[in-house]
Design a protein around this motif. Sequence first.
Motif, PDB file in Angstrom:
ATOM      1  N   GLU A  12     -22.338 -19.228  24.649  1.00  0.00           N
ATOM      2  CA  GLU A  12     -21.997 -20.598  25.061  1.00  0.00           C
ATOM      3  C   GLU A  12     -21.449 -21.383  23.889  1.00  0.00           C
ATOM      4  OE1 GLU A  12     -22.561 -22.916  27.769  1.00  0.00           O
ATOM      5  OE2 GLU A  12     -22.577 -21.153  29.090  1.00  0.00           O
ATOM      6  N   ASP A  14     -20.713 -24.548  23.570  1.00  0.00           N
ATOM      7  CA  ASP A  14     -21.377 -25.827  23.290  1.00  0.00           C
ATOM      8  C   ASP A  14     -22.657 -25.631  22.493  1.00  0.00           C
ATOM      9  OD1 ASP A  14     -19.355 -27.029  24.612  1.00  0.00           O
ATOM     10  OD2 ASP A  14     -20.439 -27.288  26.511  1.00  0.00           O
ATOM     11  N   ILE A  15     -23.390 -24.615  22.893  1.00  0.00           N
ATOM     12  CA  ILE A  15     -24.647 -24.363  22.185  1.00  0.00           C
ATOM     13  C   ILE A  15     -24.361 -23.927  20.744  1.00  0.00           C
ATOM     14  CG2 ILE A  15     -26.718 -22.882  22.127  1.00  0.00           C
ATOM     15  CD1 ILE A  15     -26.817 -23.128  25.146  1.00  0.00           C
ATOM     16  N   VAL A  18     -23.836 -27.038  18.781  1.00  0.00           N
ATOM     17  CA  VAL A  18     -25.080 -27.767  18.506  1.00  0.00           C
ATOM     18  C   VAL A  18     -25.882 -27.051  17.417  1.00  0.00           C
ATOM     19  CG1 VAL A  18     -27.299 -28.465  19.478  1.00  0.00           C
ATOM     20  CG2 VAL A  18     -25.212 -28.851  20.783  1.00  0.00           C
ATOM     21  N   SER A  22     -27.049 -28.322  13.773  1.00  0.00           N
ATOM     22  CA  SER A  22     -28.478 -28.329  13.504  1.00  0.00           C
ATOM     23  C   SER A  22     -28.819 -27.508  12.264  1.00  0.00           C
ATOM     24  CB  SER A  22     -29.215 -27.783  14.729  1.00  0.00           C
ATOM     25  OG  SER A  22     -30.529 -27.431  14.390  1.00  0.00           O
ATOM     26  N   ASP A  55     -29.166 -15.176  21.151  1.00  0.00           N
ATOM     27  CA  ASP A  55     -29.322 -15.566  22.551  1.00  0.00           C
ATOM     28  C   ASP A  55     -29.663 -14.294  23.326  1.00  0.00           C
ATOM     29  OD1 ASP A  55     -29.229 -16.978  24.927  1.00  0.00           O
ATOM     30  OD2 ASP A  55     -27.070 -16.653  25.186  1.00  0.00           O
ATOM     31  N   ALA A  86     -33.271 -19.199  27.431  1.00  0.00           N
ATOM     32  CA  ALA A  86     -33.504 -20.220  28.460  1.00  0.00           C
ATOM     33  C   ALA A  86     -34.472 -19.713  29.514  1.00  0.00           C
ATOM     34  CB  ALA A  86     -32.190 -20.605  29.119  1.00  0.00           C
ATOM     35  N   SER A  87     -34.851 -18.444  29.378  1.00  0.00           N
ATOM     36  CA  SER A  87     -35.770 -17.900  30.375  1.00  0.00           C
ATOM     37  C   SER A  87     -37.204 -18.261  30.005  1.00  0.00           C
ATOM     38  CB  SER A  87     -35.635 -16.391  30.459  1.00  0.00           C
ATOM     39  OG  SER A  87     -36.701 -15.887  31.227  1.00  0.00           O
ATOM     40  N   VAL A  88     -37.925 -18.748  30.981  1.00  0.00           N
ATOM     41  CA  VAL A  88     -39.320 -19.091  30.688  1.00  0.00           C
ATOM     42  C   VAL A  88     -40.265 -18.067  31.301  1.00  0.00           C
ATOM     43  CG1 VAL A  88     -39.035 -21.555  30.382  1.00  0.00           C
ATOM     44  CG2 VAL A  88     -39.254 -20.629  32.679  1.00  0.00           C
ATOM     45  N   LYS A 107     -35.112 -22.465  25.121  1.00  0.00           N
ATOM     46  CA  LYS A 107     -34.079 -23.487  25.300  1.00  0.00           C
ATOM     47  C   LYS A 107     -34.555 -24.388  26.417  1.00  0.00           C
ATOM     48  CE  LYS A 107     -30.033 -20.635  24.233  1.00  0.00           C
ATOM     49  NZ  LYS A 107     -28.898 -19.943  24.863  1.00  0.00           N
ATOM     50  N   PRO A 108     -34.323 -25.666  26.457  1.00  0.00           N
ATOM     51  CA  PRO A 108     -33.645 -26.376  25.378  1.00  0.00           C
ATOM     52  C   PRO A 108     -34.579 -26.602  24.185  1.00  0.00           C
ATOM     53  CG  PRO A 108     -34.133 -27.833  27.234  1.00  0.00           C
ATOM     54  CD  PRO A 108     -34.644 -26.493  27.591  1.00  0.00           C
ATOM     55  N   PHE A 109     -33.977 -26.576  23.012  1.00  0.00           N
ATOM     56  CA  PHE A 109     -34.741 -26.790  21.780  1.00  0.00           C
ATOM     57  C   PHE A 109     -34.326 -28.130  21.201  1.00  0.00           C
ATOM     58  CE2 PHE A 109     -30.945 -24.287  21.172  1.00  0.00           C
ATOM     59  CZ  PHE A 109     -30.246 -25.059  20.256  1.00  0.00           C
ATOM     60  N   PRO A 111     -32.663 -29.892  18.319  1.00  0.00           N
ATOM     61  CA  PRO A 111     -31.832 -29.494  17.166  1.00  0.00           C
ATOM     62  C   PRO A 111     -32.306 -30.128  15.859  1.00  0.00           C
ATOM     63  CG  PRO A 111     -30.631 -31.010  18.573  1.00  0.00           C
ATOM     64  CD  PRO A 111     -31.886 -30.659  19.304  1.00  0.00           C
ATOM     65  N   LEU A 112     -33.024 -31.246  15.960  1.00  0.00           N
ATOM     66  CA  LEU A 112     -33.458 -31.905  14.717  1.00  0.00           C
ATOM     67  C   LEU A 112     -34.612 -31.137  14.064  1.00  0.00           C
ATOM     68  CD1 LEU A 112     -33.319 -35.649  15.792  1.00  0.00           C
ATOM     69  CD2 LEU A 112     -31.709 -34.427  14.342  1.00  0.00           C
TER      70      LEU A 112
ATOM     71  N   SER B 471     -33.136 -20.695  36.272  1.00  0.00           N
ATOM     72  CA  SER B 471     -33.742 -21.232  35.070  1.00  0.00           C
ATOM     73  C   SER B 471     -32.733 -21.188  33.914  1.00  0.00           C
ATOM     74  CB  SER B 471     -34.985 -20.407  34.745  1.00  0.00           C
ATOM     75  OG  SER B 471     -35.298 -20.519  33.391  1.00  0.00           O
ATOM     76  N   ARG B 475     -30.780 -24.412  32.288  1.00  0.00           N
ATOM     77  CA  ARG B 475     -31.214 -24.731  30.938  1.00  0.00           C
ATOM     78  C   ARG B 475     -30.085 -24.638  29.930  1.00  0.00           C
ATOM     79  NH1 ARG B 475     -36.703 -24.267  29.604  1.00  0.00           N
ATOM     80  NH2 ARG B 475     -37.902 -24.565  31.485  1.00  0.00           N
ATOM     81  N   THR B 479     -29.295 -27.460  27.369  1.00  0.00           N
ATOM     82  CA  THR B 479     -29.515 -27.236  25.939  1.00  0.00           C
ATOM     83  C   THR B 479     -28.415 -27.901  25.121  1.00  0.00           C
ATOM     84  OG1 THR B 479     -30.531 -25.151  26.498  1.00  0.00           O
ATOM     85  CG2 THR B 479     -29.901 -25.451  24.207  1.00  0.00           C
ATOM     86  N   SER B 480     -27.187 -27.740  25.589  1.00  0.00           N
ATOM     87  CA  SER B 480     -26.071 -28.339  24.853  1.00  0.00           C
ATOM     88  C   SER B 480     -26.141 -29.855  24.903  1.00  0.00           C
ATOM     89  CB  SER B 480     -24.737 -27.904  25.462  1.00  0.00           C
ATOM     90  OG  SER B 480     -24.716 -26.519  25.586  1.00  0.00           O
TER      91      SER B 480
END
Lengths: 123, 951
Positions: A12, A14-15, A18, A22, A55, A86-88, A107-109, A111-112, B471, B475, B479-480
């Motif tokens: 991804e 975008d990720i 980020v 971070s 990932d 992203a899997s829980v 995820k989501p984490f 970034p800070l 999920s 997510r 996340t982004s």
Amino acid sequence: MTIKRILFVDDEEDIRTVVKVSLEKVGGFTLQICSSGKEALQAAPHFRPDLLLLDVMMPEMDGIATLSALREISELKEIPVIFLTASVQEEQVAKLKEHGALDVIPKPFDPLTLPEVIKSICE
Amino acid sequence: MGRLQRNYSPVSFRRYLLATIVPIILILWGTFLTTDKFRSDIDFIDKEIEGLAIVENLYDDILILQKIRGRRQLRIGGDNGQSENIDELTYKLISRLENKLSVMPHYSHDQIKEVVRYLKEVNDNLDDTEQPLRQFDQYTVIIEKLIELINTVSDNSNLTLDHNMNTHYLGRVVVSYFTEIAEHQGQIRGLMAYGIQNRRQMKLVSDRVIYKIMSYEQDLKKLKRNIKVLNNINRATKPDLFNHIKEWEQSTKDFIIEVKKMIPVSGNKIASRNVFESGTQTLKKNRRAYQSIKRELLVLLQERISYLQKLLILTSGAGGVGFLLLLGTTFILYHSNRKAFGVINISHKELKLSEIRHRTILETVADGIITVDNNGVILVYNSAAESMFGYEIKEAAGKNIEMLLPGVEIYPKEKHYEIEGVNKNGKIIPVELAANEMILDDKKMFTVVVRDITERKKMDKLKNEFIAMVSHELRTPLTSIRGSLGLINGGAVGKVPSAAQEMLQIASNNTERLLLLINDILDIQKIEAGQMAFRFQNVPLMPLVEQALRENSAYAEQYGVRYVIDHRLEEARVFCDPDRMMQVMANLLSNAAKFSPRDETVEVSVARNNDTIRISVTDHGSGIPESFQKQIFEKFTQADSSDVRNKGGTGLGLNISKLMIEKHGGHISFITSEGLGSTFYIDLPELIGAHKTGESKNFQRVAKKKSASILIVEDEPDVAMLLKRMLAEAGYNSDIAYDASQARQLLKENAGHYKLITLDLVLPGEDGVSFLNKLRSDDSTRSIPVVVISLKAGETKRLTGGAVDVIDWMQKPIDQFRLIHAIRQTTAPDQIPRVLHVEDEIDVHKVVKLMLQGHCELVSSPTLAASKEALNKEEFDLVLLDIGLPDGSGLDLLELIEKQVVPPKVVIFSAQDVPESYADRVKAILIKSQTDNRRLAEVIIGAMKNGSSEM
């Protein structure tokens, strides 16, 4: 161990952005970012990372396949790995740990605090 | 199908006959029963009417007798005005009675004759100079005989009252008591008349009157009771009848009043006369009312008869018509199908056909059906089983069922169970089995029904994958978004213009909301699908509740709300998953805070409620509207949809809490009062006996033994006080040092006094690390154990090892039990628990040993045999049990463990899944792949605390 250089793989874009901000800006790490396992295999020997940040769900080569392939490279045989997922699902997390993950960051984490989290896991 | 139909015709014919003849018989039988019932009812009422007429007639006889009796009294009293009519009246009565012999039923004749004889006797032999009261009595005896006759008639005419009173048996009520009561009235009246004339004997008379009144009143009570029963049945339909009954009752009551008036005026001729007159009036009223009642009653009975007669005609008609119709249908059908029915006498063929039918059913069902003998040898199986396993029946017959279903139990304990089958190609097929026993020719056989659940398993897998996918897919973009917003808001990418800040905050808040929602939905799905793992443990409840309060207090502060514990139950222990409990508590606490007015408190209490422990969270908000109370635990509910915006939250929290608490075998509910607030409570089963050997008492025992002093080095006064309180609760003395130099001073002043130091690493001035280093270099303090309380987990790494023994580290917020436990290990080293670690992998053993260093003495045992030997020879407080051992299953040790005098606690730590049935026998079940080191340590330490408390 001291972590300076991190190889990060995520499909991804975008990720990737980020995480780049971070880990580089906030965390001060040196980062090699790849968009696929294949790319990581090419970049890894030159980059010589201290840590893999992978990932899990990626097309073609998923996180576990990428890890296995990277560990084929002799210098990376013992390299620590942290998964970002992203899997829980608990079985999934357990499976990743069976594959030798130091830890799994969901995820989501944030970034800070992501750099702090990575550091504390590696300690 | 056509072929089958032909084959089936004899069977069909039988069925057909059954289908037509049975209803015909039923209709005839039903008609007969119904009409018979109607007929007997009509007979019954007819008899009732007849009985009523007879009774009425007999009642008239009584009235004549009463008249005669009264006139005799008058004559004795000297009033001869009407005395000449006495004989006339008597003969009239005698002839009335004698006439009855020809019309009345036979059973009454003897009684009638007796009355006549007696009457003649009395009349002929009466001497007016006789005792007047005796005369009166003689007539009274005759009247009583008539009453007896009335009773006989009532009995024989269905007029006697019983408990199963029906609407149309009204006659019973009135007649049974009416006559007796009427006679009581007559007697009283007669006595009064007598009293008027014979003042001297008035006392005697009044005694009798009083006695009569008493029995009269009793009868009246009975009557009223029966009228009440009648009221329930009939008041609406027959108001007139009930009005007359009421009238009658009233006039009777009035008469009693009149009689009672008489007693005080006895001897006073005028007063007695007045009473007598008014008594006569009420008696007349009574008589009128009785006539009306009887009239109404007769109407009612006649109505009932004509109704029943109508029903009788209708039923007979309907039965007849039904009978004819069915007969006709049978006839027509039989004729039109005569050929098809063909031969009927074919019992052998029938049998064959029946077999074909069953065979067809067997071959049609999708489930495999296998019949095996006592030894599991396959006798027959159907084509579904053939296609499922790939063996033709020829191949399978005579083989053992184990070939298809390895490990199958033909005597299963459960009705249905899942197992894996193997087909001819060696492919594994998941199946569900149901087995049943049958006896055929004295031989025991078993039918095993096998259902291929490959598709179901596939669907389950698909569902799980779908959840994982959803999920992931939700997510990933989140996340982004969350990451970018976090970086912007955190200033990582430069300063944000103030105008944009607010918008970014909105975006950020809603991202959090979306995330909560996704997590909640996934939680619900996981619980409902039974996929949420619960790690149940025996835990003390108060520390858990306190931790929940600490973790949520920041949230409450946003709303200006404070949490307070207003009732504690220190010894409370429950069997729960602490993480899930924290989630539920967080939900209840945050709800309470959200719905509280500012500056209010939310009270939390832990108390015993019967066999359960009740945790209550009480707010002082506006309460829950009644309309909302029913669905409060359902999904996506908030009292007002605008609340979602006002109060935040997903509307799923209480639903999740309910599901989780139910998984704990508990119950969640609430009490609310609009305008005053609400209390949500959780009831959890209390661990029986746990409070007797509670943790805190145990700690006190240790403390008494070794009243150790502890030095708290902590700069934050609140935290220091909290620590001091925790230690005090466990029975330890402690002193506080707010910085390193103060600590050193205290150590110097009280050399050898402190058995342990708790140390915060972040101290003003000289920090904790430096303090520790100095402690190490000083011989007098070198051996004092230190518990490091730090904010960051990593820091402890740098401190372990060296001369100063750091026995534990813990993060804030402080876990009281862990702290006390750590202290106990040091201050009472003789009580270090012994743990038998049954584990064949040496690496795992090494890791566990490292983790539990200082907490216990760990004895390694790599095999089942060695473990058995160890358990037989030595005592352990806890067994950490692996299941997959080289020489068998670790579960086999459970029985031996349970046989020990003081059975050690068991924690299973295995790579394999353990059947749920073992959950009750062990303290905890940990799966290797799912348990990190810290969790493992916590569970073992938790179990050891619990275990030693019972020693």
